[in-house]
Design a protein around this motif. Structure first.
Motif, mmCIF file in Angstrom:
data_model
loop_
_atom_site.group_PDB
_atom_site.id
_atom_site.type_symbol
_atom_site.label_atom_id
_atom_site.label_comp_id
_atom_site.label_asym_id
_atom_site.label_seq_id
_atom_site.Cartn_x
_atom_site.Cartn_y
_atom_site.Cartn_z
ATOM 1 N N CYS A 244 0.840 -1.216 0.000
ATOM 2 C CA CYS A 244 0.000 0.000 0.000
ATOM 3 C C CYS A 244 0.870 1.259 0.000
ATOM 4 N N GLY A 245 1.929 1.243 0.791
ATOM 5 C CA GLY A 245 2.838 2.393 0.779
ATOM 6 C C GLY A 245 3.520 2.568 -0.564
ATOM 7 N N LEU A 246 3.902 1.460 -1.190
ATOM 8 C CA LEU A 246 4.525 1.533 -2.522
ATOM 9 C C LEU A 246 3.551 2.083 -3.550
ATOM 10 N N GLN A 247 2.308 1.650 -3.497
ATOM 11 C CA GLN A 247 1.320 2.133 -4.458
ATOM 12 C C GLN A 247 1.054 3.627 -4.278
ATOM 13 N N GLN A 248 1.007 4.086 -3.028
ATOM 14 C CA GLN A 248 0.757 5.501 -2.786
ATOM 15 C C GLN A 248 1.925 6.359 -3.273
ATOM 16 N N SER A 249 3.134 5.968 -2.942
ATOM 17 C CA SER A 249 4.293 6.751 -3.386
ATOM 18 C C SER A 249 4.425 6.726 -4.907
ATOM 19 N N THR A 250 4.103 5.601 -5.505
ATOM 20 C CA THR A 250 4.166 5.507 -6.966
ATOM 21 C C THR A 250 3.131 6.407 -7.614
ATOM 22 N N GLN A 251 1.936 6.443 -7.050
ATOM 23 C CA GLN A 251 0.878 7.296 -7.593
ATOM 24 C C GLN A 251 1.255 8.771 -7.486
ATOM 25 N N GLU A 252 1.859 9.143 -6.385
ATOM 26 C CA GLU A 252 2.285 10.541 -6.215
ATOM 27 C C GLU A 252 3.375 10.908 -7.222
ATOM 28 N N ALA A 253 4.305 10.003 -7.455
ATOM 29 C CA ALA A 253 5.356 10.282 -8.436
ATOM 30 C C ALA A 253 4.783 10.377 -9.848
ATOM 31 N N GLU A 254 3.820 9.538 -10.157
ATOM 32 C CA GLU A 254 3.169 9.608 -11.475
ATOM 33 C C GLU A 254 2.441 10.937 -11.652
ATOM 34 N N ASP A 255 1.732 11.372 -10.634
ATOM 35 C CA ASP A 255 1.004 12.646 -10.730
ATOM 36 C C ASP A 255 1.968 13.808 -10.927
ATOM 37 N N ALA A 256 3.099 13.765 -10.224
ATOM 38 C CA ALA A 256 4.075 14.851 -10.363
ATOM 39 C C ALA A 256 4.652 14.890 -11.779
ATOM 40 N N LEU A 257 4.978 13.720 -12.335
ATOM 41 C CA LEU A 257 5.501 13.684 -13.697
ATOM 42 C C LEU A 257 4.451 14.104 -14.717
ATOM 43 N N SER A 258 3.207 13.686 -14.514
ATOM 44 C CA SER A 258 2.142 14.075 -15.445
ATOM 45 C C SER A 258 1.921 15.577 -15.421
ATOM 46 N N GLN A 259 1.920 16.177 -14.244
ATOM 47 C CA GLN A 259 1.762 17.629 -14.148
ATOM 48 C C GLN A 259 2.940 18.357 -14.784
ATOM 49 N N GLY A 260 4.134 17.842 -14.584
ATOM 50 C CA GLY A 260 5.295 18.469 -15.215
ATOM 51 C C GLY A 260 5.243 18.372 -16.731
ATOM 52 N N LEU A 261 4.788 17.231 -17.246
ATOM 53 C CA LEU A 261 4.671 17.079 -18.695
ATOM 54 C C LEU A 261 3.600 18.000 -19.261
ATOM 55 N N GLU A 262 2.496 18.145 -18.539
ATOM 56 C CA GLU A 262 1.445 19.052 -18.999
ATOM 57 C C GLU A 262 1.937 20.496 -19.012
ATOM 58 N N ALA A 263 2.700 20.880 -17.991
ATOM 59 C CA ALA A 263 3.261 22.237 -17.956
ATOM 60 C C ALA A 263 4.257 22.444 -19.096
ATOM 61 N N LEU A 264 5.031 21.418 -19.409
ATOM 62 C CA LEU A 264 5.979 21.521 -20.523
ATOM 63 C C LEU A 264 5.244 21.709 -21.846
ATOM 64 N N ASN A 265 4.200 20.931 -22.064
ATOM 65 C CA ASN A 265 3.434 21.080 -23.310
ATOM 66 C C ASN A 265 2.841 22.474 -23.440
ATOM 67 N N GLN A 266 2.308 22.997 -22.348
ATOM 68 C CA GLN A 266 1.720 24.326 -22.400
ATOM 69 C C GLN A 266 2.779 25.389 -22.655
ATOM 70 N N SER A 267 3.956 25.213 -22.065
ATOM 71 C CA SER A 267 5.034 26.182 -22.274
ATOM 72 C C SER A 267 5.503 26.176 -23.722
ATOM 73 N N ILE A 268 5.597 24.991 -24.313
ATOM 74 C CA ILE A 268 6.011 24.919 -25.722
ATOM 75 C C ILE A 268 4.967 25.565 -26.619
ATOM 76 N N LEU A 269 3.693 25.324 -26.344
ATOM 77 C CA LEU A 269 2.634 25.941 -27.148
ATOM 78 C C LEU A 269 2.668 27.460 -27.025
ATOM 79 N N ASP A 270 2.881 27.966 -25.820
ATOM 80 C CA ASP A 270 2.943 29.421 -25.638
ATOM 81 C C ASP A 270 4.137 30.020 -26.367
ATOM 82 N N THR A 271 5.253 29.298 -26.381
ATOM 83 C CA THR A 271 6.443 29.800 -27.074
ATOM 84 C C THR A 271 6.223 29.869 -28.576
ATOM 85 N N ILE A 272 5.622 28.845 -29.131
ATOM 86 C CA ILE A 272 5.398 28.811 -30.574
ATOM 87 C C ILE A 272 4.398 29.888 -30.995
ATOM 88 N N ALA A 273 3.384 30.108 -30.189
ATOM 89 C CA ALA A 273 2.325 31.053 -30.542
ATOM 90 C C ALA A 273 2.543 32.438 -29.940
#
Length: 355
Positions: A244-273
Motif C-alpha cells: 500500500c505504501g509503494l502504491q501511494q508513493s508511486t501514484q504521487e510520483a506519477e502525478d508529479a511527472l504528469s503535471q510536469g509534462l502538462e506544464a511543458l506542453n503548455q510552455s512549448i505551445l505558448d512559445t510557438i504562438a
C-alpha cells in the motif's frame, strides 16, 4: 542394261554384326584409300600418338617412384600436424572472439536500421508517416522484438519451475533471471531516449492495445500493482502495508511527472504562438521561437527517464516485499497481462471489416 539402283535393302538383318573378316577388309580398304589419297604429312600425328602410347609404360614406374618420393618428403609434416590436433584458445582469445561477434551483430543491426529508417524513405519516396523513423529507433524495434522472444522463453521456464514446486533457493535463480531481463529493456530504452525520445513516447514499438494504456513511453506502475494484487495473495500484514505504501508513493510520483509534462506542453505551445501566426512570418522572430521551443522540448528525455526509473524501482521494490514464490507469481501475472493486451491487438487487427 538396267540403270544401277541404290542398295537400300541390306542383305543381312541390321542386328547381325558383320564378320571379323569383313571388318578386316573394310579397315584395310580404308587405310589404303587414306594412304593413296593423302600426303604423308597428315599421318605424322597418328605415328607420334602411337609412339607416345608405346613409350608411356616405360615412364610409368619412374613417375610413380617420383610421386612416392615426393609423398615421403611431405609425409612427416602432415602426420605431425595430425598428431598435434586442434589447439584450445586461451580465455583472452575466446573473450576477444565473443566481443568481435557481438560488435558484428550490432553492426548488422545498425545497417538494418539505416536501411529501414533512412534508405527506404529517402530513395523510394515513402510517405512521411511510414519512413519518418530514425536508424536508432529501427534498431531498438528489432532489439525489442528479440527481447520479447527471450522474455517469453524465460516466462515459460519460470512457470514450469513454479508448477514443479522447486525449493526457494532454486526458484530464486529463475526470478533473478527475469528481473535481470527487465533491466535489459530499461537499458535499451535509456539508449534510444538519447537519440529519439519521440519514438518511445509515440509507442509505435508497442501493440495497438498497449498504446491505449501508454504513459510516458511505458506502463503506469500504480496500475500494474492493482493488476497483480489478486495474484499474490495471501499476504501478511507487513506485506500489505508495504504494498500500500509503494502504491501511494508511486501514484504521487506519477502525478508529479504528469503535471510536469502538462506544464511543458503548455510552455512549448505558448512559445510557438507568442508571435503572430501570420504567413509569411517574421523570420527573425520565427527562428528565435523555434530555438526556445527546441530547448524546452529537450527536457522531454528527462521525463521519460524518470518514468522508466519509476517503473524499474516498482518492480524491484515488489520483489523485496514479496517472498520468492510470490515474486514468481507476480512476474507471471505481469507477463500474462501484457500478453493478453498483445493478443487483443491481434484480434482487433484481424477483425472482419465492414464496407
Amino acid at each position: 542394261m538396267r540403270p544401277p539402283t541404290l542398295n537400300i535393302f541390306p542383305s543381312q538383318p541390321m542386328h547381325v554384326e558383320p564378320s571379323s573378316t569383313n571388318n578386316h577388309k573394310a579397315a584395310t580398304a580404308l587405310v589404303s584409300s587414306t594412304t593413296n589419297n593423302s600426303s604423308k604429312r597428315p599421318s605424322e600425328p597418328s605415328m607420334e600418338l602411337a609412339n607416345a602410347r608405346n613409350n608411356a609404360p616405360s615412364s610409368g614406374p619412374e613417375t610413380a617412384k617420383a610421386i612416392k618420393r615426393e609423398g615421403n618428403r611431405k609425409g612427416p609434416t602432415s602426420s605431425n600436424s595430425e598428431h598435434e590436433g586442434p589447439k584450445t584458445p586461451d580465455p583472452k582469445t575466446l573473450r576477444r572472439l565473443a566481443q568481435n561477434r557481438e560488435a558484428a551483430r550490432k553492426s548488422r543491426l545498425r545497417k538494418k536500421g539505416m536501411f529501414f529508417g533512412g534508405i527506404l524513405g529517402g530513395e523510394q519516396g515513402l510517405p512521411v508517416g511510414i519512413s519518418n523513423i530514425s536508424s536508432e529507433a529501427a534498431v531498438f524495434d528489432m532489439e525489442y522484438a528479440r527481447w520479447l522472444e527471450v522474455h517469453h522463453r524465460l516466462m515459460c521456464e519460470l512457470r514450469a519451475a513454479v508448477q514443479e514446486h522447486l525449493p526457494e533457493n532454486e526458484l530464486r535463480l529463475y526470478v533473478d533471471n527475469c528481473l535481470a531481463h527487465y533491466d535489459e529493456i530499461m537499458n535499451l530504452k535509456g539508449m534510444v531516449a538519447k537519440t529519439d525520445v519521440f519514438h518511445l513516447v509515440s509507442g509505435l514499438w508497442k501493440s495497438p492495445a498497449e498504446r491505449c494504456f501508454l504513459w510516458l513511453g511505458g506502463f503506469r506502475p500504480s496500475e500494474l500493482i492493482k493488476v497483480i494484487l489478486s495474484q499474490i495473495e495471501p499476504l501478511t500484514e507487513q506485506q500489505i502495508l508495504g504494498i500500500c505504501g509503494l502504491q501511494q508513493s508511486t501514484q504521487e510520483a506519477e502525478d508529479a511527472l504528469s503535471q510536469g509534462l502538462e506544464a511543458l506542453n503548455q510552455s512549448i505551445l505558448d512559445t510557438i504562438a507568442s508571435d503572430s501566426l501570420s504567413c509569411p512570418p517574421n523570420m527573425a522572430n520565427y527562428m528565435g521561437q523555434m530555438a526556445v521551443a527546441m530547448n524546452k522540448l529537450s527536457t522531454l528525455e528527462g521525463f521519460v527517464r524518470q518514468a522508466d526509473n519509476l517503473r524499474h524501482q516498482t518492480i524491484h521494490r515488489l520483489n523485496q516485499i514479496l517472498t520468492t514464490r510470490q515474486a514468481a507469481r507476480c512476474l507471471l501475472a505481469i507477463a500474462e497481462y501484457f500478453h493478453r493486451l498483445r493478443a487483443l491487438s491481434s484480434l482487433w487487427m484481424a477483425r472482419p471489416r465492414q464496407e
